[in-house]
Scaffold this motif. Structure first.
Motif, PDB file in Angstrom:
ATOM      1  N   VAL A   1       0.848  -1.196   0.000  1.00 23.72           N
ATOM      2  CA  VAL A   1       0.000   0.000   0.000  1.00 23.72           C
ATOM      3  C   VAL A   1       0.882   1.243   0.000  1.00 23.72           C
ATOM      4  N   THR A   2       0.515   2.207  -0.832  1.00 25.90           N
ATOM      5  CA  THR A   2       1.238   3.474  -0.891  1.00 25.90           C
ATOM      6  C   THR A   2       0.742   4.412   0.195  1.00 25.90           C
ATOM      7  N   GLY A   3       1.636   5.063   0.896  1.00 21.87           N
ATOM      8  CA  GLY A   3       1.237   6.029   1.912  1.00 21.87           C
ATOM      9  C   GLY A   3       0.526   7.213   1.301  1.00 21.87           C
ATOM     10  N   GLY A   4      -0.424   7.774   2.054  1.00 23.34           N
ATOM     11  CA  GLY A   4      -1.131   8.959   1.592  1.00 23.34           C
ATOM     12  C   GLY A   4      -2.345   8.673   0.733  1.00 23.34           C
TER      13      GLY A   4
ATOM     14  N   LEU B   1       4.593  13.155  -3.544  1.00 18.98           N
ATOM     15  CA  LEU B   1       4.052  13.716  -2.297  1.00 18.98           C
ATOM     16  C   LEU B   1       3.699  12.599  -1.326  1.00 18.98           C
ATOM     17  N   ARG B   2       3.863  12.877  -0.041  1.00 16.15           N
ATOM     18  CA  ARG B   2       3.481  11.946   1.008  1.00 16.15           C
ATOM     19  C   ARG B   2       2.731  12.714   2.091  1.00 16.15           C
ATOM     20  N   VAL B   3       1.843  12.007   2.778  1.00 19.25           N
ATOM     21  CA  VAL B   3       1.144  12.635   3.904  1.00 19.25           C
ATOM     22  C   VAL B   3       2.179  13.153   4.898  1.00 19.25           C
ATOM     23  N   GLY B   4       1.991  14.420   5.323  1.00 20.45           N
ATOM     24  CA  GLY B   4       2.924  15.022   6.260  1.00 20.45           C
ATOM     25  C   GLY B   4       3.941  15.934   5.602  1.00 20.45           C
ATOM     26  N   ASP B   5       4.084  15.846   4.270  1.00 21.52           N
ATOM     27  CA  ASP B   5       5.026  16.727   3.573  1.00 21.52           C
ATOM     28  C   ASP B   5       4.632  18.189   3.749  1.00 21.52           C
ATOM     29  N   ALA B   6       5.630  19.053   3.845  1.00 25.36           N
ATOM     30  CA  ALA B   6       5.403  20.496   3.894  1.00 25.36           C
ATOM     31  C   ALA B   6       5.626  21.053   2.492  1.00 25.36           C
ATOM     32  N   ILE B   7       4.639  21.744   1.956  1.00 26.80           N
ATOM     33  CA  ILE B   7       4.739  22.264   0.598  1.00 26.80           C
ATOM     34  C   ILE B   7       4.300  23.733   0.552  1.00 26.80           C
TER      35      ILE B   7
ATOM     36  N   VAL C   1       0.320  31.211  -2.302  1.00 26.89           N
ATOM     37  CA  VAL C   1      -0.914  31.380  -1.533  1.00 26.89           C
ATOM     38  C   VAL C   1      -0.888  30.598  -0.216  1.00 26.89           C
ATOM     39  N   ALA C   2       0.086  29.739  -0.037  1.00 27.71           N
ATOM     40  CA  ALA C   2       0.233  29.025   1.238  1.00 27.71           C
ATOM     41  C   ALA C   2       1.698  28.619   1.378  1.00 27.71           C
ATOM     42  N   THR C   3       2.217  28.797   2.589  1.00 25.49           N
ATOM     43  CA  THR C   3       3.622  28.497   2.852  1.00 25.49           C
ATOM     44  C   THR C   3       3.736  27.328   3.826  1.00 25.49           C
ATOM     45  N   ARG C   4       4.513  26.331   3.429  1.00 22.69           N
ATOM     46  CA  ARG C   4       4.732  25.139   4.247  1.00 22.69           C
ATOM     47  C   ARG C   4       3.418  24.525   4.738  1.00 22.69           C
ATOM     48  N   ALA C   5       2.467  24.440   3.808  1.00 21.10           N
ATOM     49  CA  ALA C   5       1.214  23.730   4.109  1.00 21.10           C
ATOM     50  C   ALA C   5       1.525  22.241   4.218  1.00 21.10           C
ATOM     51  N   ARG C   6       0.843  21.574   5.128  1.00 22.68           N
ATOM     52  CA  ARG C   6       1.064  20.137   5.312  1.00 22.68           C
ATOM     53  C   ARG C   6       0.052  19.343   4.499  1.00 22.68           C
ATOM     54  N   VAL C   7       0.537  18.289   3.847  1.00 20.81           N
ATOM     55  CA  VAL C   7      -0.366  17.391   3.131  1.00 20.81           C
ATOM     56  C   VAL C   7      -1.094  16.542   4.172  1.00 20.81           C
TER      57      VAL C   7
ATOM     58  N   VAL D   1      -5.324  16.839  -9.803  1.00 18.74           N
ATOM     59  CA  VAL D   1      -5.563  15.837  -8.773  1.00 18.74           C
ATOM     60  C   VAL D   1      -5.875  16.558  -7.461  1.00 18.74           C
ATOM     61  N   LEU D   2      -6.732  15.931  -6.660  1.00  8.41           N
ATOM     62  CA  LEU D   2      -7.157  16.545  -5.402  1.00  8.41           C
ATOM     63  C   LEU D   2      -6.278  16.099  -4.238  1.00  8.41           C
ATOM     64  N   VAL D   3      -5.868  17.070  -3.421  1.00 14.57           N
ATOM     65  CA  VAL D   3      -5.207  16.777  -2.156  1.00 14.57           C
ATOM     66  C   VAL D   3      -5.873  17.629  -1.081  1.00 14.57           C
ATOM     67  N   LEU D   4      -5.783  17.193   0.162  1.00 14.67           N
ATOM     68  CA  LEU D   4      -6.276  17.984   1.285  1.00 14.67           C
ATOM     69  C   LEU D   4      -5.068  18.537   2.032  1.00 14.67           C
ATOM     70  N   LEU D   5      -5.102  19.844   2.287  1.00 14.14           N
ATOM     71  CA  LEU D   5      -3.968  20.512   2.914  1.00 14.14           C
ATOM     72  C   LEU D   5      -4.321  21.007   4.312  1.00 14.14           C
ATOM     73  N   ASP D   6      -3.367  20.909   5.208  1.00 17.77           N
ATOM     74  CA  ASP D   6      -3.476  21.401   6.583  1.00 17.77           C
ATOM     75  C   ASP D   6      -2.888  22.815   6.586  1.00 17.77           C
ATOM     76  N   VAL D   7      -3.794  23.826   6.677  1.00 19.21           N
ATOM     77  CA  VAL D   7      -3.371  25.229   6.580  1.00 19.21           C
ATOM     78  C   VAL D   7      -4.096  26.080   7.624  1.00 19.21           C
TER      79      VAL D   7
END
Length: 221
Positions: free
Chosen positions: A62-65, A142-148, A163-169, A189-195
């Motif tokens: 299984v791939t993470g994320g 990209l992996r869950v937890g990456d800062a982008i 528009v966002a700095t070091r948002a977490r995946v 592609v859709l991702v959810l970001l922690d901002v």
């Protein structure tokens, strides 16, 4: 008293008969013990009902994320003393959850290996905002937890702004085939970001008129 060649024939015959009987008896006992040992070994290899604990494992790598689907999960019984702490014990508790990293086939799922239900892993005061990235291929790195950093390119002027700095995946939702969820085109592609709430508004506003892309900043995050 020792039996000598000159001893009583009847006593000598009795002694020989007794010795043959004891010899036969010992062989029988040894055979019985061997049989019992085999039975015990077979019992140790089996897992009688009620002696193990049901845990959830992944069927293949299984791939993470990527969110887990039901066909990626199964259950098996393992000795209770071998069950890891926080093991997931029912498929419905893992279905739809997201592993924080890659998992090998047969891995026992634990709560520590999964992103919290309902995105409870969000930073304090942050929110989860969906972002459709223009380059679907980016999710392969990209992996869950990456800062982008999230960049918005105006489709009319070509102007690029952050528009966002070091948002977490937070998670990368999967569609039915296990691939990343797109909006119907092959390019995004859709991702959810922690901002933060402010960044969430910026990302949402930019998505209406711009193409979103990401930059992976260097340094720890």
């Amino acid at each position: 008293m020792p039996i000598t060649p000159g001893g009583s024939p009847s006593l000598l015959a009795w002694f020989r008969a007794a010795r043959r009987f004891v010899s036969w008896h010992r062989r029988s006992v040894a055979a019985a013990l061997t049989f019992l040992a085999v039975l015990a070994g077979l019992g140790a290899l089996s897992d009688p009902a009620g002696t193990g604990t049901e845990v959830v494992t992944v069927v293949g790598d299984v791939t993470g994320g990527r969110t887990l689907t039901r066909d990626q999960l199964t259950t098996r019984s393992v000795p209770t003393d071998l069950v890891p702490r926080g093991a997931v014990v029912a498929i419905h508790l893992a279905e739809g959850r997201t592993p924080a990293g890659p998992l090998s086939a047969g891995t026992i799922l634990t709560e520590a290996a999964l992103v919290g239900p309902g995105l409870t892993g969000l930073a304090a005061g942050h929110v989860a905002v969906p972002a459709r990235l223009a380059d679907a291929g980016i999710v392969q790195v990209l992996r869950v937890g990456d800062a982008i950093d999230v960049m918005a390119t105006d489709t009319g002027t070509g102007e690029v702004r952050r528009v966002a700095t070091r948002a977490r995946v937070a998670t990368i939702p999967a569609q039915a085939d296990g691939g990343p969820l797109s909006s119907g085109t092959a390019q995004d592609v859709l991702v959810l970001l922690d901002v933060t709430a402010v960044e969430a508004a910026e990302v949402t506003r930019a998505a209406a008129t711009s193409r979103l892309s990401v930059v992976l900043p260097g340094g720890s995050g």
